[in-house]
Design an enzyme around this catalytic site. Structure first.
Site, mmCIF file in Angstrom:
data_model
loop_
_atom_site.group_PDB
_atom_site.id
_atom_site.type_symbol
_atom_site.label_atom_id
_atom_site.label_comp_id
_atom_site.label_asym_id
_atom_site.label_seq_id
_atom_site.Cartn_x
_atom_site.Cartn_y
_atom_site.Cartn_z
ATOM 1 N N HIS A 469 52.678 -76.147 12.903
ATOM 2 C CA HIS A 469 53.504 -75.313 13.785
ATOM 3 C C HIS A 469 52.626 -74.467 14.698
ATOM 4 C CE1 HIS A 469 57.344 -75.755 11.207
ATOM 5 N NE2 HIS A 469 57.335 -76.556 12.229
ATOM 6 N N GLU A 706 51.389 -109.403 23.457
ATOM 7 C CA GLU A 706 51.000 -108.416 22.455
ATOM 8 C C GLU A 706 50.702 -109.061 21.110
ATOM 9 O OE1 GLU A 706 54.130 -105.484 22.048
ATOM 10 O OE2 GLU A 706 55.690 -106.993 22.218
ATOM 11 N N ASP A 730 50.188 -103.170 20.440
ATOM 12 C CA ASP A 730 50.355 -104.177 19.395
ATOM 13 C C ASP A 730 49.232 -105.199 19.419
ATOM 14 O OD1 ASP A 730 52.553 -103.584 17.736
ATOM 15 O OD2 ASP A 730 53.909 -103.936 19.408
ATOM 16 N N CYS A 777 51.176 -102.483 29.795
ATOM 17 C CA CYS A 777 52.055 -101.345 29.518
ATOM 18 C C CYS A 777 51.721 -100.675 28.194
ATOM 19 C CB CYS A 777 53.526 -101.757 29.567
ATOM 20 S SG CYS A 777 53.929 -103.069 28.415
HETATM 21 C C1 PEP Z 1 52.576 -102.324 23.132
HETATM 22 O O1 PEP Z 1 52.664 -102.893 22.031
HETATM 23 O O2 PEP Z 1 51.495 -102.111 23.719
HETATM 24 C C2 PEP Z 1 53.795 -101.840 23.791
HETATM 25 C C3 PEP Z 1 53.755 -101.313 24.998
HETATM 26 O O3 PEP Z 1 54.950 -101.917 23.082
HETATM 27 P P1 PEP Z 1 55.377 -100.829 21.984
HETATM 28 O O4 PEP Z 1 54.374 -99.729 22.017
HETATM 29 O O5 PEP Z 1 56.746 -100.408 22.346
HETATM 30 O O6 PEP Z 1 55.314 -101.645 20.726
HETATM 31 MG MG MG Z 2 54.585 -103.574 21.318
#
Ligand code: PEP
Ligand code: MG
Length: 850
Positions: A469, A706, A730, A777
């Site tokens: 906290h 991924e 992933d 991403c």
């Molecule tokens: C990833 O695996 O990099 C991804 C963008 O998907 P998530 O983090 O939602 O599993």
């Molecule tokens: Mg993912």
């Protein structure tokens, strides 16, 4: 009160619709044997299809001679009767064809009976088909589907099977109702949700307990609840008794399912969860080759600052050990408790108000207070009794394996100190010189406000954790903070100028005048860069050498769209749609989805919005899907696998995306692709839906890369798809076989590992040679060194969280494609993540200077 529970929930079985039809309450079945519930609980389905399939995985234990009914037995002994039509026994089997054998094992969806619908109707019989739990065998039935149309495989009800936890366990008469609920809170059952549950439990009259893995806690005790150590996804059993047992159970279940005051909808890891692995990684990697006097800790609140070190000392409290007599001590205890409670009410901003509420719940915890009062009655002074109980509570929390829960021990230590000060009439609030970096073995949440008011510049602690906290409050107050610096922190001399970096989790001392001048300049430059990045956030991103890089945003809920657009998102590279599907009893309707997707697409105007189809699985269970617990959910039915297993769910989502986009181009992306056949199945599904809807606008279909398989198969995927987006989160976990949710693995999880870069390189080559859009991403997109390497490998779109966009864009503007390529080559040629990172950074920093 901590005792053993009456039973453990061991299984949850979803019972699905055996066929297409209208779901009716069983009470509406035109046969009193069923409608009265005499045969058991369940539902009826007015059949629209001639095939009845297995509603669950089970053994066929009885087939009626008249072939109109089948009894199935689930593991654990519960039995389900599927009874085709009403009074159909009289038809002597003529309209029915049995498609299984007695004693055979069936899976959900396996054909059971084919029925000639016309023949049944001609014979004047009802097609209402009861699906009934005729033998509960220690299970509890919960209806999932309301009335309305269903298709085969739609969940109808859930059976929760209970098993005696030990041979001698007898049902506890005190509890008459019980059910289980999966804890959705990302940080587990910590102080704030525990307090919310305890205060809800206090509204009901009977006994209420929450049990987990053989341990049970009084639900009115926030401290006992916290000590269960329940982490995200834990299956809790709620038990209640008394006259209002059912209502209490319903209220508590719904409270817990909705997060008990915690934000649970966004699937993006919260800022605190993200901080932990990243910070641990920095802690582990900083010392080697780092400048002299650098101490590595864990980043707890961002920002960097230079200031004089100030050791915060606490005066030792002089406690009176002798009791003045039970009544006097009890009175003092109660008065002090209400005084402290009243003082805590003063939190005014949102987060401190929530923390104060959690602290008040601890002070009002009946079990805890009973313990203290018991000690006082046995002869302790109020102060000694309070100190003993609170330090025991703190110690048992510290012993919990989940670090975030263990960090709640500080809340107990804090309240221990605050109450003791009131008891002994010592009103000391901590203070420190303005502009100083406060150094302490540890600090408590209640210290923050006086220190912030004193104008301190930063906080460095020997112990503590980034999710405490105190850390939350420091971040909210804009005070940089580094925790877990350990014993080396004692090397810092009082008053010496120290550099605290809350972004990297380090503290540097022993600075020369020259070091100090450089750091001041660096801090100034960072501030200026931050401002500049903000000023240019809305401009498209071009490298210094002129190439366009698209910088998109990742969204985890609708509300993120607004922030993304104002932070300069040039599109949405990943809309995680899970928020629509989780924490609810039924799947979102197509219309609901259309409205949500449309809202996001509208926010982005002309800019592309990549919508990822749902990525849920046994680790993020949806109540309406019959998902069994899996040993390894990350390797199980998730992502596209789940979508293809429950095609109606995926089809509805695709239909909704197409409808939401309307005439605009739309971008659909599948998660967890591991084979071309998955892509082919998805493409077929999309084509069918498009022709069904006469949808003529552009649809771009893409996949996340991924899994290692998808990277290796990138050339084949590119033939079938319009774009790929690399999910480095992933991909990193699967390539390195290191669980991304396990903080112990954080050190390994670096996307700059050359093994991962090789796979990204292969993917990029495939994308470039087939002229496909290629993005990233995963969180590597926001890591400045990794981002440059990704661009060097051929990635044209980077998608990150909104807050990271302005600086990412500004960073890319400072790079040339040649330097990025050079950095990529150097990283690829490295043998370790550290070498790859250093080699790339070396090239990139020489680029920005040159
Ligand atoms: C990833 O695996 O990099 C991804 C963008 O998907 P998530 O983090 O939602 O599993
Ligand atoms: Mg993912």
């Amino acid at each position: 009160m901590v005792g053993s529970p009456t039973s453990d929930v061991v299984h949850r079985h979803a019972i699905c619709a055996p066929s297409r039809g209208w779901v009716l309450p069983l009470s509406e079945a035109p046969d009193p044997a069923f409608s009265s519930g005499a045969l058991g609980k369940g539902v009826a389905i007015e059949l629209l299809d001639d095939l009845l399939c297995a509603p669950c995985a089970a053994k066929v234990v009885a087939i009626a001679k008249a072939r109109h009914a089948i009894t199935l037995e689930l593991p654990g002994g519960a039995q389900i009767l599927v009874h085709c039509g009403i009074d159909t026994v009289a038809l002597n089997g003529a309209p029915f064809t049995i498609m299984v054998e007695e004693e055979s094992q069936v899976s959900v969806g396996d054909p059971l009976i084919r029925v000639d619908l016309e023949a049944v109707t001609r014979a004047g019989k009802s097609l209402a088909t009861p699906v009934v739990l005729i033998e509960p065998a220690n299970t509890r039935l919960e209806i999932v589907s309301g009335e309305g149309l269903c298709v085969a495989g739609d969940p109808l009800f859930t059976l929760r099977s209970m098993k005696a936890s030990s041979a001698d366990a007898r049902p506890d008469e005190a509890y008459s109702a019980q059910c289980s609920v999966v804890l959705p809170n990302p940080h587990g059952l910590h102080a704030r949700p525990s307090a919310a549950i305890a205060s809800e439990a206090a509204r009901w009259s009977g006994p209420i307990a929450v049990a987990l893995e053989g341990r049970s806690a009084n639900a009115r005790s926030a401290t006992a609840l916290m000590k269960l150590g329940a982490t995200h996804g834990a299956e809790l059993t709620i038990q209640s008794g008394g006259v209002d047992a059912e209502q209490a159970l319903a209220a508590l279940t719904s409270l817990i399912e909705n997060g008990a005051g915690d934000e649970i909808n966004s699937l993006q890891l919260s800022q605190f969860t993200e901080t932990l692995p990243a910070a641990l990684e920095r802690k582990a990697s900083a010392p080697e080759g780092s400048p002299q006097g650098m101490i590595s800790g864990v980043a707890a609140a961002p920002g960097q600052i230079l200031g004089p070190a100030y050791y915060l000392q606490r005066a030792k409290l002089q406690l009176s050990e002798t009791s003045q007599g039970k009544d006097i001590e009890l009175e003092r205890l109660r008065t002090s408790l209400s005084q402290l409670s009243a003082h805590l009410q003063s939190g005014n901003d949102n987060i401190s108000a929530k923390i104060s509420a959690a602290h008040r719940a601890i002070l009002n915890d009946p079990v805890l207070i009973d313990n203290v009062e018991k000690r006082v009655s046995e002869g302790s002074s109020a102060a000694m009794a309070w100190q003993a109980v609170m330090s025991e509570e703190a110690a048992s929390l510290r012993a919990l394996p989940d670090q975030r829960l263990a960090e709640r021990a500080d809340d107990f230590a804090d309240l221990e100190q605050q109450l003791l000060r009131i008891l002994i009439g010592q009103k000391i609030e901590v203070t420190a010189p303005p502009g100083s970096i406060v150094i302490a073995s540890d600090l408590y949440p209640s210290d923050l406000q006086p220190l912030a008011e004193a104008g301190i510049a930063g906080i460095a602690t020997m112990g503590g954790g980034p999710t405490s906290h105190l850390a939350i409050l420091a971040a909210a107050a804009g005070i940089p903070m580094v925790v877990a610096l350990g014993k080396p922190l004692c090397q810092v001399e009082e008053g010496e100028t120290t550099h605290l970096n809350g972004d990297t989790g380090t503290l540097r001392h022993g600075l020369t005048t020259q070091d100090q001048a450089m750091l001041i300049e660096e801090i100034e430059q960072r501030r200026a860069a931050h401002k500049l990045a903000g000023d240019h956030a809305d401009k498209d991103t071009y490298l210094a050498s002129g190439e366009r890089i698209e910088v998109f945003a990742n969204l985890g809920r609708v509300a993120d769209a607004e922030e993304a657009v104002t932070s300069g998102a040039e599109g949405c590279g990943l809309l995680r749609t899970e928020f629509l599907f989780l924490d609810r009893a039924t799947p979102p309707s197509e219309d609901e989805q259309v409205a949500i997707y449309r809202e996001v697409i509208d926010k982005f105007g002309e800019r592309p919005v990549i919508i990822r189809t749902l990525d849920i699985g046994a680790d993020k269970p949806a109540a309406y899907l019959p998902l069994e617990a899996e040993e390894n959910p990350a390797l199980g039915v998730r992502g596209i696998r789940l979508g293809l297993l429950y095609p109606e769910l995926l089809k509805a989502q695709i239909r909704a995306i197409l409808k939401a986009a309307g005439e605009r181009a739309c971008y659909i992306m599948a998660p967890m692709i591991a084979s071309v056949s998955e892509v082919d199945a998805l493409r077929r599904m999309l084509d069918e839906i498009r022709s069904e809807l006469s949808h003529a606008a552009t649809v771009k279909l893409g996949a996340m890369v991924e899994t290692p398989a998808s990277a290796l198969l990138a050339p084949a995927l590119c033939k079938r798809l319009d774009f790929l987006s690399i999910g480095t989160n992933d991909l990193t976990q699967y390539v390195l076989a290191a669980d991304r949710m396990n903080p112990e693995m954080a050190v390994m999880l670096d996307p700059m590992n050359p093994a991962i870069l090789q796979l990204i390189n292969m993917t990029a080559k495939a994308g470039i040679s087939s002229n496909r859009m290629l993005g990233v991403c995963g969180s590597a997109a926001a890591d400045h060194t990794a981002a440059a390497v990704l661009v060097g490998l051929g990635v044209g779109e980077l998608s990150a969280n909104a807050a990271q966009l302005p600086e990412l864009k500004q960073h890319l503007r400072s790079l040339t494609l040649d330097k990025c390529r050079e950095a990529a080559r150097a990283a690829l040629a490295s043998e370790t993540s550290v070498q790859a990172r250093e080699a790339a950074m070396h090239i990139l920093t020489s680029a920005s200077k040159g």
